[in-house]
Scaffold this active site. Sequence first.
Site, PDB file in Angstrom:
ATOM      1  N   VAL A 140     -25.292  -0.335   4.135  1.00 30.99           N
ATOM      2  CA  VAL A 140     -24.675  -0.278   3.018  1.00 30.99           C
ATOM      3  C   VAL A 140     -26.024   0.151   1.789  1.00 30.99           C
ATOM      4  CG1 VAL A 140     -23.879  -0.165   0.904  1.00 30.99           C
ATOM      5  CG2 VAL A 140     -23.080  -1.512   3.034  1.00 30.99           C
ATOM      6  N   CYS A 141     -26.739  -0.389   2.221  1.00 34.98           N
ATOM      7  CA  CYS A 141     -28.298  -0.434   1.644  1.00 34.98           C
ATOM      8  C   CYS A 141     -28.962   1.155   2.339  1.00 34.98           C
ATOM      9  CB  CYS A 141     -30.098  -1.286   1.473  1.00 34.98           C
ATOM     10  SG  CYS A 141     -29.459  -3.126   0.984  1.00 34.98           S
ATOM     11  N   SER A 142     -29.338   1.335   3.577  1.00 30.98           N
ATOM     12  CA  SER A 142     -29.589   2.557   4.298  1.00 30.98           C
ATOM     13  C   SER A 142     -28.921   3.737   3.751  1.00 30.98           C
ATOM     14  CB  SER A 142     -29.551   2.364   5.774  1.00 30.98           C
ATOM     15  OG  SER A 142     -30.193   0.883   6.087  1.00 30.98           O
TER      16      SER A 142
END
Length: 153
Positions: free
Chosen positions: A43-45
């Site tokens: 999700v962060c990527s």
Amino acid sequence: MLEKGIIAPDFELHATPDQKIKLKDFKGKNVILAFYPADWSPVCSDQMALYNEMLKYFIKHDAQIFGISVDSTWCHLAFEENRKLHFSLLADFEPKGAVSKAYGVYDEKTGTSERALFVIDKEGKIVWSYLSPIAVNPGADGILEALEKLDQQ
């Protein structure tokens, strides 16, 4: 979590092993702070990749974006290079989570930053903030709406 109307706490964090970024140096420019749990997570990527694609829109609104997590500068540098990011990721590494704590978005259980967004105006005041569920990419719509409102003032 800090809310609208509060002066954003100043900070100084490493963007690289030998370069620090101070929030106060961006007075006169809108600033977006994107706190996130960890480099390399799916999700962060996706979230950081989206903001990389949105840079031209942020620049149009005279805004500088910074990603902030408790990862080290070396981890950030590898992540930035791998994902071809064109904005700085700041290491809230030591003392661990100090800036995340100042903004009220540090998760004591996991030892990471929560997924939170802040838009700070040219005078240093928070004009918009949002806390996203950890597994949800908050996107950029709220950021852009806040920046558009600033342009109308």
